[in-house]
Scaffold this active site. Structure first.
Site, PDB file in Angstrom:
ATOM      1  CE  LYS A  52      -3.792  -2.492   2.000  1.00 41.45           C
ATOM      2  NZ  LYS A  52      -4.542  -2.930   3.177  1.00 41.45           N
ATOM      3  CD  GLN A  96      -3.419  -4.614   6.271  1.00 42.11           C
ATOM      4  OE1 GLN A  96      -3.299  -3.647   5.514  1.00 42.11           O
ATOM      5  NE2 GLN A  96      -4.012  -5.743   5.886  1.00 42.11           N
ATOM      6  CG  ASP A 119      -9.696  -0.377   4.215  1.00 40.77           C
ATOM      7  OD1 ASP A 119      -9.292  -0.662   3.068  1.00 40.77           O
ATOM      8  OD2 ASP A 119      -9.051  -0.626   5.250  1.00 40.77           O
TER       9      ASP A 119
END
Ligand code: NDP
Length: 285
Positions: A52, A96, A119
């Site tokens: 990422k 995460q 997200d």
């Protein structure tokens, strides 16, 4: 011969488009920063986080890295998220997953500001998707829509069967296909007659987390098959351990019955990060 849907190529196209957009936005004085938080040192999460950060660097987004120890308390993590929520120089916040067991993931997701939830997991963004309002969409399903569209596969009016109903893949996937005017059926572990149901699908999207579960018997001749599953397998070949990836679909026997199919690796996988970057750029607009 089926069309092999090339997620690597399509994700690169998207990243290149985003890179241009970010450069143009910079000219207007707009910059973006993504805060990436990792708790503990799970090696798989470490790889995802690194990828990422690399993608951010490629398209020109600043990434701020927070690597917290495994024994970080839930409150410490929530406090950090709150601080980043208030920080105007941070556009996106990504925690995460999975988190260590002593931390309530839902609580953390709900604490991220919906405006910085790149997200797309916050209930407000999920709700927006349900009622067809603009908001952040979970990256993997959003990537699958891009794969289909950019491969010239029409969705409208097609019968789409989504196998799997998780909050991050199956459910948003079904909602996105509905938004694209498909007729959608969602299947799960309690579905009766799964094989017969899948055989009715024009577009079959599989996200169940079971290696090679979907065999040729589940496929209608000429269907489009999207395999979300990722499984790391180790095989011993000539005395050497070889690591291989496979999906939820038994690709070798299924592919010849399809009109288009995603391989694993190189199908859905690369799209997730590309769409995460897309969500980050959206925060700049
Ligand atoms: P979850 O384990 O959260 O959900 C699995 C879903 O599959 C559940 O809804 C479950 O049903 C259903 N299911 C399980 N077994 C069966 C069965 N035998 N028949 C029908 N349905 C079944 O998984 P995720 O959605 O998070 O992930 C699915 C797969 O996708 C995994 O392999 C994961 O690694 C991969 N993945 C890949 C990503 C990418 O970037 N390519 C991103 C995210 C995930 P029930 O609800 O009834 O339990």
């Amino acid at each position: 011969m089926p069309q092999i849907i090339d997620g690597k190529k399509i994700s690169q196209e998207i990243k290149d488009e985003l890179k241009e957009k970010v450069a143009a936005l910079k000219q207007e004085g707009k910059e973006a920063a993504l805060a990436v938080i990792q708790v503990g040192d799970d090696p798989a999460s470490g790889v995802y986080v690194n990828n990422k950060k690399k993608a951010c660097a490629y398209i020109g987004i600043r990434s701020l890295s927070y690597e917290l120890p495994e024994d970080t308390t839930e409150q410490e993590l929530l406090d950090l998220v709150e601080t980043l929520n208030r920080d105007d120089s941070v556009n996106g916040i990504l925690v995460q997953l999975p988190l260590p067991e002593h931390i309530d993931e839902d609580k953390v997701i709900r604490t991220i500001s919906p405006q910085k939830d790149v997200d797309g997991f916050h209930p407000e963004n999920v709700g927006r998707l349900v009622i067809g309002e603009k908001g952040f969409v979970s990256c993997t399903p959003a990537g699958i829509i891009q794969l289909l569209k950019r491969s010239g596969i029409s969705i409208e009016g097609k019968h789409c069967v989504v196998v799997g109903r998780s909050n991050i893949v199956g459910k948003p996937m079904a909602l996105l296909m509905l938004r694209e005017n498909a007729t959608v059926t969602i299947a799960h572990s309690k579905t009766v007659g799964l094989k017969e149901l899948c055989r009715q699908a024009d577009i079959l999207i599989v996200a169940i987390g079971k290696p090679r579960f979907i065999t040729a018997e589940y496929i209608k001749e000429g269907a489009v098959v999207i395999d979300v599953g990722i499984h790391r397998e180790e095989k011993i070949i000539d005395g050497k351990t070889v690591k291989k990836l496979c999906g939820d679909v038994k690709y070798d026997e299924v592919a010849e019955h399809t009109s288009a199919i995603t391989p694993v690796p190189g199908g859905v996988g690369p799209m997730t990060i590309a769409m995460l970057m897309n969500n980050c750029v959206e925060t700049m607009l």
